[in-house]
Enzyme design. Structure first.
Site, PDB file in Angstrom:
ATOM      1  N   GLU A 150       0.888  -1.176   0.000  1.00 43.11           N
ATOM      2  CA  GLU A 150       0.000   0.000   0.000  1.00 43.11           C
ATOM      3  C   GLU A 150       0.912   1.208   0.000  1.00 43.11           C
ATOM      4  O   GLU A 150       1.541   1.547   0.995  1.00 43.11           O
ATOM      5  CB  GLU A 150      -0.919  -0.010   1.230  1.00 43.11           C
ATOM      6  N   CYS A 187      -2.176   9.101   3.135  1.00 43.22           N
ATOM      7  CA  CYS A 187      -2.005   8.480   1.821  1.00 43.22           C
ATOM      8  C   CYS A 187      -3.274   8.597   0.986  1.00 43.22           C
ATOM      9  O   CYS A 187      -3.210   8.689  -0.236  1.00 43.22           O
ATOM     10  CB  CYS A 187      -1.580   7.030   1.967  1.00 43.22           C
TER      11      CYS A 187
END
Length: 495
Positions: free
Chosen positions: A239, A273
């Site tokens: 990720e 993020c």
């Protein structure tokens, strides 16, 4: 700096606000990591043998400990990241909810299920179950040091794996708190272990023989993780970063969209993020939307006092990147309606709203990871989709539209999209979380997150002898002809 090496075998975690030492932690060597994985290997067998019910009972107890001591954990998060206590509590609350969901739903998602055996194997009972991998390595980030790694840790544990966790060198205290609290409710075996250190420690975890490695961080580091894991063919879940877009259609609720853009782009000082970095707005509502964003953003201030709404930039090196992006945008003809060239200080970055920024500028193309927004006018949502998708990233996105929200969401090249809200997908435990492109691959959260830490096991059991036996050297030509006729009747029709 937030983490500096005090001597060869230890390092200090420092407050990004005061530079005071928060704690001192060991730099674990490759031998230390290998030993931890060996202990985990033995513990994993015991943990798996507890079954879904035994693991769920312990995970629910762990959830209770985290819940009762959430304020204590939030203080550790605040000390190591500088984020406000309220923001620390928010990520802890989300992690608690995800842990509860994983524990409760693991049996339903991973348990044995019947499958159709088909015509040729109709004398068989077919089933599939999802078995634990064994030992999962987790390398976590510093920006959400509870919520993000728990998306791997809790789901891997619920699936029956042992976990060896390396937190960021900026937040080792958070990792220690999580591991220590788990050990209180599972004292029998080292099912969840902590290792601390720098990149070398993480590389050692990649090469240690874990059955899977889950990593959250930058695309550059993700590529290094993949290269290290490739040496032992260790599968990885990545990720990485994002350059997430928010689309505002002509019929959008502008007040809600503006509020979402500012919070999505500037909460946690933009160090998210899945935070909003780019905004594309229909030309009919552009001016009104921009005015609303400016009004809200001017009320957001970075600092360490109780009135400040965002904290410091945790990684000192990120300050230069944020400053470079802002200066490049301004040099290319962009305008700062809030913040601007003087927004970046020695620890804090004040909210910055940029307009008229060229699409090929760094502020639009590269992940900024700071409290900045670029807002662009588009003639319609087709143009917005084209520009939003024109990125090597593909993590998350947001759409505000009363009539076409879901349709636009489906067209966005991103792993996750919120419609008429922002980052809401992260708070829904049943939804998978992850991206495409340089934002990574694999999924945490939801059924997909549970399955990510398992191997599917297929079982075919013969119930009675078949009239046509295919798996034998004594099969006759007559049997082959009969099978051919059956297949032709079933699948050979012209459409």
């Amino acid at each position: 700096m937030t983490a500096v090496q005090a001597k060869q075998d230890t390092f200090d975690s420092l407050s990004p606000t005061t530079d005071e030492v928060v704690g001192t932690y060991p730099v674990h060597t490759a031998d230390d990591v290998t030993a931890a994985v060996a202990r985990a290997r033995d513990a994993a067998r015991w943990w798996a043998d507890l079954g879904f019910a035994g693991r769920a009972e312990r995970l629910q107890r762990w959830k209770g400990v985290i819940t009762r001591r959430a304020a204590q954990l939030a203080e550790v998060v605040h000390a190591e990241t500088g984020k406000p206590h309220a923001d620390a509590m928010l990520e802890i609350v989300l992690a608690i909810d995800h842990t509860a969901w994983a524990a409760k739903n693991a049996p339903k998602v991973l348990g044995r299920k019947r499958r159709s055996a088909g015509l040729l194997m109709s004398n068989h009972a077919a089933s599939v179950e999802f078995q634990p991998l064994g030992v999962v390595g987790v390398i976590g980030p510093w920006n959400y040091p509870v919520f993000t790694p728990m998306g791997s840790i809790a789901y891997a544990l619920a699936a029956g794996n042992a976990v060896v966790f390396k937190p960021s060198e900026y937040t080792p205290g958070v990792g220690k708190w999580l591991a220590d609290s788990f050990a209180e409710v599972v004292p029998e075996r080292p099912v969840f272990q902590l290792i601390t250190g720098y990149g070398e420690t993480g590389a050692a975890l990649c090469r240690s023989g874990v059955d899977k490695l889950a990593f959250t961080g930058s695309p550059g580091t993700g590529k290094k993780i993949m290269a290290a894991c490739a040496e032992t063919l260790t599968p990885v879940l990545i990720e990485a970063g994002g350059k997430d877009a928010l689309l505002v259609d002509a019929d959008a609720d502008l007040d809600a969209a503006a509020d979402a853009a500012v919070w999505g782009g500037m909460s946690n000082a933009g160090q998210t993020c899945v935070g909003v970095e780019r905004v594309y707005v229909h030309e009919r509502v552009y001016d009104d939307f921009v005015a609303k964003v400016v009004k809200i953003a001017k009320d957001v201030r970075a600092g360490d006092d109780p009135e400040a709404k965002i904290g410091p930039i945790t990684m000192p090196g990120q300050l230069k990147i944020i400053q470079r992006h802002i200066h490049d945008a301004l040099a290319r003809g962009g305008r700062a309606l809030v913040g601007g060239k003087d927004a970046v200080g020695d620890k804090y970055v004040q909210p910055t709203v940029l307009v008229d920024v060229p699409e090929d500028s760094e502020a639009v193309r590269e992940e900024t990871f700071g409290p900045t927004l670029t807002i662009a006018k588009v003639t319609d949502m087709d143009e917005a989709i084209t520009k939003a998708n024109d990125t090597r990233y593909g993590l998350a996105s947001t759409v505000f539209s009363k009539r076409r929200g879901v349709e636009l969401a489906q067209r966005l090249r991103a792993g996750m999209t919120s419609v008429n809200s922002v980052i809401s997908f992260a708070g829904i435990p049943s939804l998978p979380f992850g991206g495409v492109g340089e934002s990574g691959f694999g999924r945490i959260h939801g059924p997909e997150g549970l399955k990510e830490f398992t191997r599917p096991k297929a079982i075919a059991r013969q119930r009675f002898k078949a009239p046509l036996v295919l798996t034998t050297f004594s099969r006759t030509a007559k049997t082959d002809a009969t099978v051919a006729k059956l297949i032709t009747l079933l699948h050979g029709k012209r459409r």
